[in-house]
Structures are given as structure tokens and as C-alpha cells.
Write a protein that holds these residues in place. Structure first.
Motif, PDB file in Angstrom:
ATOM      1  N   LEU A 171       0.788  -1.234   0.000  1.00 31.52           N
ATOM      2  CA  LEU A 171       0.000   0.000   0.000  1.00 31.52           C
ATOM      3  C   LEU A 171       0.819   1.283   0.000  1.00 31.52           C
ATOM      4  CD1 LEU A 171      -2.669  -1.098   2.651  1.00 31.52           C
ATOM      5  CD2 LEU A 171      -2.822  -1.227   0.140  1.00 31.52           C
ATOM      6  N   GLN A 172       2.086   1.215   0.384  1.00 29.07           N
ATOM      7  CA  GLN A 172       2.878   2.439   0.519  1.00 29.07           C
ATOM      8  C   GLN A 172       4.223   2.348  -0.187  1.00 29.07           C
ATOM      9  OE1 GLN A 172       2.112   2.330   4.966  1.00 29.07           O
ATOM     10  NE2 GLN A 172       2.169   4.547   4.629  1.00 29.07           N
ATOM     11  N   ARG A 173       4.282   1.601  -1.248  1.00 26.06           N
ATOM     12  CA  ARG A 173       5.539   1.370  -1.962  1.00 26.06           C
ATOM     13  C   ARG A 173       6.252   2.676  -2.339  1.00 26.06           C
ATOM     14  NH1 ARG A 173       7.938  -2.873  -4.331  1.00 26.06           N
ATOM     15  NH2 ARG A 173       6.136  -4.169  -3.948  1.00 26.06           N
ATOM     16  N   GLU A 174       5.511   3.670  -2.778  1.00 27.10           N
ATOM     17  CA  GLU A 174       6.131   4.923  -3.223  1.00 27.10           C
ATOM     18  C   GLU A 174       6.759   5.722  -2.087  1.00 27.10           C
ATOM     19  OE1 GLU A 174       6.636   5.487  -6.421  1.00 27.10           O
ATOM     20  OE2 GLU A 174       5.608   3.577  -6.728  1.00 27.10           O
ATOM     21  N   GLN A 175       6.384   5.437  -0.857  1.00 23.36           N
ATOM     22  CA  GLN A 175       6.913   6.157   0.304  1.00 23.36           C
ATOM     23  C   GLN A 175       8.095   5.444   0.957  1.00 23.36           C
ATOM     24  OE1 GLN A 175       3.670   6.868   3.037  1.00 23.36           O
ATOM     25  NE2 GLN A 175       2.267   7.213   1.335  1.00 23.36           N
ATOM     26  N   LEU A 176       8.404   4.238   0.502  1.00 18.65           N
ATOM     27  CA  LEU A 176       9.472   3.448   1.128  1.00 18.65           C
ATOM     28  C   LEU A 176      10.849   4.026   0.812  1.00 18.65           C
ATOM     29  CD1 LEU A 176       8.150  -0.162   0.446  1.00 18.65           C
ATOM     30  CD2 LEU A 176       7.896   1.219   2.520  1.00 18.65           C
ATOM     31  N   PRO A 177      11.775   3.992   1.771  1.00 16.70           N
ATOM     32  CA  PRO A 177      13.116   4.518   1.543  1.00 16.70           C
ATOM     33  C   PRO A 177      13.807   3.915   0.317  1.00 16.70           C
ATOM     34  CG  PRO A 177      12.835   4.009   3.855  1.00 16.70           C
ATOM     35  CD  PRO A 177      11.617   3.501   3.144  1.00 16.70           C
ATOM     36  N   ALA A 178      13.676   2.625   0.121  1.00 11.29           N
ATOM     37  CA  ALA A 178      14.325   1.982  -1.030  1.00 11.29           C
ATOM     38  C   ALA A 178      13.779   2.542  -2.340  1.00 11.29           C
ATOM     39  CB  ALA A 178      14.136   0.472  -0.982  1.00 11.29           C
ATOM     40  N   THR A 179      12.471   2.786  -2.392  1.00  9.82           N
ATOM     41  CA  THR A 179      11.855   3.351  -3.595  1.00  9.82           C
ATOM     42  C   THR A 179      12.318   4.790  -3.796  1.00  9.82           C
ATOM     43  OG1 THR A 179       9.909   1.958  -3.282  1.00  9.82           O
ATOM     44  CG2 THR A 179       9.663   3.845  -4.748  1.00  9.82           C
ATOM     45  N   LEU A 180      12.334   5.570  -2.725  1.00  6.03           N
ATOM     46  CA  LEU A 180      12.745   6.970  -2.818  1.00  6.03           C
ATOM     47  C   LEU A 180      14.199   7.104  -3.265  1.00  6.03           C
ATOM     48  CD1 LEU A 180      11.021   8.364   0.401  1.00  6.03           C
ATOM     49  CD2 LEU A 180      10.279   8.655  -1.976  1.00  6.03           C
ATOM     50  N   LEU A 181      15.032   6.125  -2.922  1.00  4.87           N
ATOM     51  CA  LEU A 181      16.439   6.139  -3.329  1.00  4.87           C
ATOM     52  C   LEU A 181      16.648   5.522  -4.707  1.00  4.87           C
ATOM     53  CD1 LEU A 181      18.081   5.111   0.064  1.00  4.87           C
ATOM     54  CD2 LEU A 181      18.177   7.362  -1.039  1.00  4.87           C
ATOM     55  N   GLY A 182      15.580   5.006  -5.295  1.00  2.76           N
ATOM     56  CA  GLY A 182      15.683   4.417  -6.627  1.00  2.76           C
ATOM     57  C   GLY A 182      16.307   3.035  -6.653  1.00  2.76           C
ATOM     58  N   LEU A 183      16.286   2.338  -5.533  1.00  3.11           N
ATOM     59  CA  LEU A 183      16.880   1.004  -5.485  1.00  3.11           C
ATOM     60  C   LEU A 183      15.886  -0.018  -6.017  1.00  3.11           C
ATOM     61  CD1 LEU A 183      18.523   1.190  -1.966  1.00  3.11           C
ATOM     62  CD2 LEU A 183      19.608   1.527  -4.175  1.00  3.11           C
ATOM     63  N   ARG A 184      16.348  -0.882  -6.899  1.00  4.09           N
ATOM     64  CA  ARG A 184      15.494  -1.908  -7.480  1.00  4.09           C
ATOM     65  C   ARG A 184      16.225  -3.243  -7.425  1.00  4.09           C
ATOM     66  NH1 ARG A 184      11.230  -0.069  -9.273  1.00  4.09           N
ATOM     67  NH2 ARG A 184      10.695   1.599 -10.646  1.00  4.09           N
ATOM     68  N   GLY A 185      15.797  -4.112  -6.532  1.00  4.76           N
ATOM     69  CA  GLY A 185      16.404  -5.425  -6.458  1.00  4.76           C
ATOM     70  C   GLY A 185      17.558  -5.483  -5.490  1.00  4.76           C
ATOM     71  N   GLY A 186      18.151  -6.638  -5.427  1.00  8.57           N
ATOM     72  CA  GLY A 186      19.221  -6.856  -4.470  1.00  8.57           C
ATOM     73  C   GLY A 186      18.655  -7.297  -3.145  1.00  8.57           C
ATOM     74  N   VAL A 187      19.496  -7.411  -2.155  1.00 10.93           N
ATOM     75  CA  VAL A 187      19.063  -7.850  -0.832  1.00 10.93           C
ATOM     76  C   VAL A 187      19.130  -6.657   0.109  1.00 10.93           C
ATOM     77  CG1 VAL A 187      19.519  -9.421   1.087  1.00 10.93           C
ATOM     78  CG2 VAL A 187      19.928 -10.169  -1.262  1.00 10.93           C
ATOM     79  N   LEU A 188      17.992  -6.295   0.659  1.00  7.48           N
ATOM     80  CA  LEU A 188      17.908  -5.172   1.588  1.00  7.48           C
ATOM     81  C   LEU A 188      17.314  -5.668   2.900  1.00  7.48           C
ATOM     82  CD1 LEU A 188      16.309  -2.534  -0.828  1.00  7.48           C
ATOM     83  CD2 LEU A 188      18.737  -2.842  -0.311  1.00  7.48           C
ATOM     84  N   THR A 189      17.784  -5.128   4.004  1.00  2.00           N
ATOM     85  CA  THR A 189      17.187  -5.477   5.291  1.00  2.00           C
ATOM     86  C   THR A 189      15.824  -4.799   5.388  1.00  2.00           C
ATOM     87  OG1 THR A 189      18.100  -3.573   6.452  1.00  2.00           O
ATOM     88  CG2 THR A 189      19.469  -5.578   6.380  1.00  2.00           C
ATOM     89  N   PRO A 190      14.904  -5.350   6.178  1.00  2.00           N
ATOM     90  CA  PRO A 190      13.606  -4.700   6.347  1.00  2.00           C
ATOM     91  C   PRO A 190      13.733  -3.271   6.872  1.00  2.00           C
ATOM     92  CG  PRO A 190      13.507  -6.938   7.173  1.00  2.00           C
ATOM     93  CD  PRO A 190      14.955  -6.653   6.837  1.00  2.00           C
ATOM     94  N   ALA A 191      14.683  -3.038   7.776  1.00  2.00           N
ATOM     95  CA  ALA A 191      14.851  -1.695   8.328  1.00  2.00           C
ATOM     96  C   ALA A 191      15.245  -0.700   7.241  1.00  2.00           C
ATOM     97  CB  ALA A 191      15.894  -1.708   9.439  1.00  2.00           C
ATOM     98  N   PHE A 192      16.132  -1.094   6.334  1.00  2.00           N
ATOM     99  CA  PHE A 192      16.561  -0.196   5.269  1.00  2.00           C
ATOM    100  C   PHE A 192      15.487  -0.053   4.196  1.00  2.00           C
ATOM    101  CE2 PHE A 192      18.599   0.916   1.290  1.00  2.00           C
ATOM    102  CZ  PHE A 192      19.325   2.030   1.664  1.00  2.00           C
ATOM    103  N   ALA A 193      14.893  -1.166   3.798  1.00  2.00           N
ATOM    104  CA  ALA A 193      13.924  -1.142   2.708  1.00  2.00           C
ATOM    105  C   ALA A 193      12.604  -0.477   3.102  1.00  2.00           C
ATOM    106  CB  ALA A 193      13.654  -2.562   2.217  1.00  2.00           C
ATOM    107  N   LEU A 194      12.147  -0.709   4.342  1.00  2.00           N
ATOM    108  CA  LEU A 194      10.829  -0.236   4.762  1.00  2.00           C
ATOM    109  C   LEU A 194      10.888   0.964   5.703  1.00  2.00           C
ATOM    110  CD1 LEU A 194       9.276  -3.755   5.415  1.00  2.00           C
ATOM    111  CD2 LEU A 194       9.187  -2.413   3.308  1.00  2.00           C
ATOM    112  N   GLY A 195      12.001   1.130   6.389  1.00  4.04           N
ATOM    113  CA  GLY A 195      12.293   2.300   7.218  1.00  4.04           C
ATOM    114  C   GLY A 195      11.161   2.884   8.029  1.00  4.04           C
ATOM    115  N   HIS A 196      11.011   4.204   7.915  1.00  2.00           N
ATOM    116  CA  HIS A 196      10.039   4.947   8.712  1.00  2.00           C
ATOM    117  C   HIS A 196       8.599   4.510   8.460  1.00  2.00           C
ATOM    118  CE1 HIS A 196      10.136   7.066   4.891  1.00  2.00           C
ATOM    119  NE2 HIS A 196       8.925   7.508   5.186  1.00  2.00           N
TER     120      HIS A 196
END
Length: 144
Positions: free
Chosen positions: A94-119
């Protein structure tokens, strides 16, 4: 805040290895031997209502300032685990566009939940009843 020092220490490697061995060797063996509760034989609702967890994290900035964050909630084996999983899934859906990984333009790879989903995840978990507490430590404290 970001990690100024490597997080892969001998203790971290030991804890991770122990966790993997527990999941892949010990738990299946206990299930096979009938040593774990069967479906419906877990803790009672009253027992779960009295259970809680509290994790404490210590971070240090490049300037040496330390920050302590605690995360706490109810029974980690049932309700709170479901909150973490469900709120993570809802954040992705529901909030993909607000996620830190999306805002930084990251696509793919392995991200921790804290980094990918953040605030976004933190806010969702707080609304679901998980407590977060932040506290700055005085500069003169060098070890905890």
C-alpha cells in the motif's frame, strides 16, 4: 544515523550461525522426536497475555554520538510476530512509493527490512502497538 563501524563481528557471526543451526538441525529433530508442542498445545491465551519482549539497540554516529533505541511489545511468539509480518506486507503493498528503497531508486538486491521499509514500517508498527523509545547518550559514555 548510519553504521560507522562494521556490524559483522565474531559475536554476530556466532549468533547468526547458532540461529541457522537451530532452524535447520535442532528444530526439525525436536519436531521428529515429539518434543515440541503439537498444534493446539501451545501456550494459553492467559500465558500469552502476560508475555512481552524488549530489544535494545545501540548505534554510534561517525562523530561518536551514541543513541539507544528500544523496541518492545507483547507476546513475541504469536501476536507481535504477526504484526511485524503483516505490517511489512501492507507497507510493501500500500505504501511502496513512500518506502526509503523506492525513494532512493533502489530496485532489487538484498535489503534489510529496516533499510527497505524504514520509517513507513516503524510508523505502521507503532500504530499496531509496538513501542519505540529513543534516547541520546552523553558523549563521555564509551561502552555500554
Amino acid at each position: 544515523w548510519r553504521c560507522a563501524k562494521p556490524v559483522s563481528t565474531p559475536r554476530t557471526v556466532t549468533i547468526t550461525t547458532t540461529f541457522i543451526v537451530t532452524l535447520t538441525v535442532i528444530l526439525p529433530t525436536l519436531v521428529t522426536l515429539g518434543r515440541l508442542p503439537k498444534q493446539g498445545e501451545g501456550p494459553s491465551a492467559e500465558s500469552r497475555a502476560k508475555s512481552f519482549f524488549k530489544m535494545i539497540f545501540v548505534g554510534e554516529s561517525e562523530s561518536g554520538q551514541k543513541l539507544v533505541t528500544s523496541v518492545s511489545g507483547g507476546d513475541p511468539g504469536y501476536e507481535e510476530t504477526a504484526k511485524f509480518v503483516s505490517e511489512s506486507a501492507l507497507a510493501l503493498a500500500l505504501q511502496r512509493e513512500q518506502l526509503p528503497a523506492t525513494l532512493l531508486g533502489l530496485r532489487g538486491g538484498v535489503l534489510t527490512p529496516a533499510f527497505a521499509l524504514g520509517h513507513v514500517l516503524k510508523s505502521r508498527l507503532h500504530t499496531a502497538g509496538i513501542k519505540f523509545k529513543h534516547e541520546k547518550l552523553p558523549q563521555q559514555i564509551s561502552k555500554l
